[in-house]
Enzyme design. Structure first.
Site, PDB file in Angstrom:
ATOM      1  N   HIS A 187       0.823  32.468   8.360  1.00 28.18           N
ATOM      2  CA  HIS A 187       1.514  31.859   7.575  1.00 28.18           C
ATOM      3  C   HIS A 187       2.800  32.706   7.374  1.00 28.18           C
ATOM      4  O   HIS A 187       2.679  33.850   6.936  1.00 28.18           O
ATOM      5  CB  HIS A 187       0.765  31.402   6.271  1.00 28.18           C
TER       6      HIS A 187
ATOM      7  N   HIS B  87       5.884  33.495   4.463  1.00 26.03           N
ATOM      8  CA  HIS B  87       5.946  33.381   3.019  1.00 26.03           C
ATOM      9  C   HIS B  87       7.587  33.371   2.986  1.00 26.03           C
ATOM     10  O   HIS B  87       8.475  34.176   3.398  1.00 26.03           O
ATOM     11  CB  HIS B  87       5.658  34.618   2.364  1.00 26.03           C
TER      12      HIS B  87
END
Ligand code: AMP
Ligand code: ZN
Length: 141
Positions: A100, A102
């Site tokens: 992921h 950010h």
């Protein structure tokens, strides 16, 4: 999908999220414990642990969404800038093993730090050591 992956469960709709973007291969939602207003996570829908595990076309899809969403997120919260980064692997602090990115909105007076602040002790590398590292990277990519 791994049954116990919290982000796979978010993609599947089994865990609620504040979704901000979705297409065939990428999903984005607000971080539940935000470091700043608008803190957003951008993930591939398919489960891969780190950047190296991502197929190249999926990696391109994720980066493309990061590229498009970052200014939109900044505008939504009137940010002055943003830090866009991946904790990539457990030793870097990655807690959720589903890759992921950010997007962390940043403000002139937020008291935060640049990404240079994240590393531990800095190495003191000679010019020839830097050459060796550069050669290793260039020769094995
Ligand atoms: P990392 O340390 O890079 O693995 O970051 C994981 C991030 O996921 C943290 O910033 C958490 O706040 C966030 N997070 C964990 N669970 C959820 C959830 N259910 N919904 C939204 N964000 C989450
Ligand atoms: Zn997953």
């Amino acid at each position: 999908m791994p049954e116990d992956c919290i982000f796979c469960q978010i993609v599947a709709g089994d865990i609620p999220s504040k979704t901000v973007y979705e297409d065939d291969s990428v999903f984005a939602f607000l971080d539940a414990n935000p470091l700043a207003p608008g803190h957003t996570l951008v993930i591939p829908k398919s489960h891969h642990e780190t950047l190296a595990d991502l197929p190249e076309d999926t990696a391109s899809d994720v980066f493309s969404v990061l590229h498009r969403l970052t200014p939109v997120v900044e505008d939504a919260v009137d940010a002055d800038a943003s830090t866009v980064a991946f904790n990539n692997g457990e030793a870097s602090g990655q807690e959720v093993p589903h890759v992921h990115g950010h997007i962390i909105p940043r403000f002139d007076d937020d008291g935060g730090h640049p990404i240079h602040a994240i590393a531990g002790s800095r190495p003191d590398l000679s010019d020839s050591e830097l050459d060796d590292i550069a050669d290793d990277i260039r020769d094995s990519r």
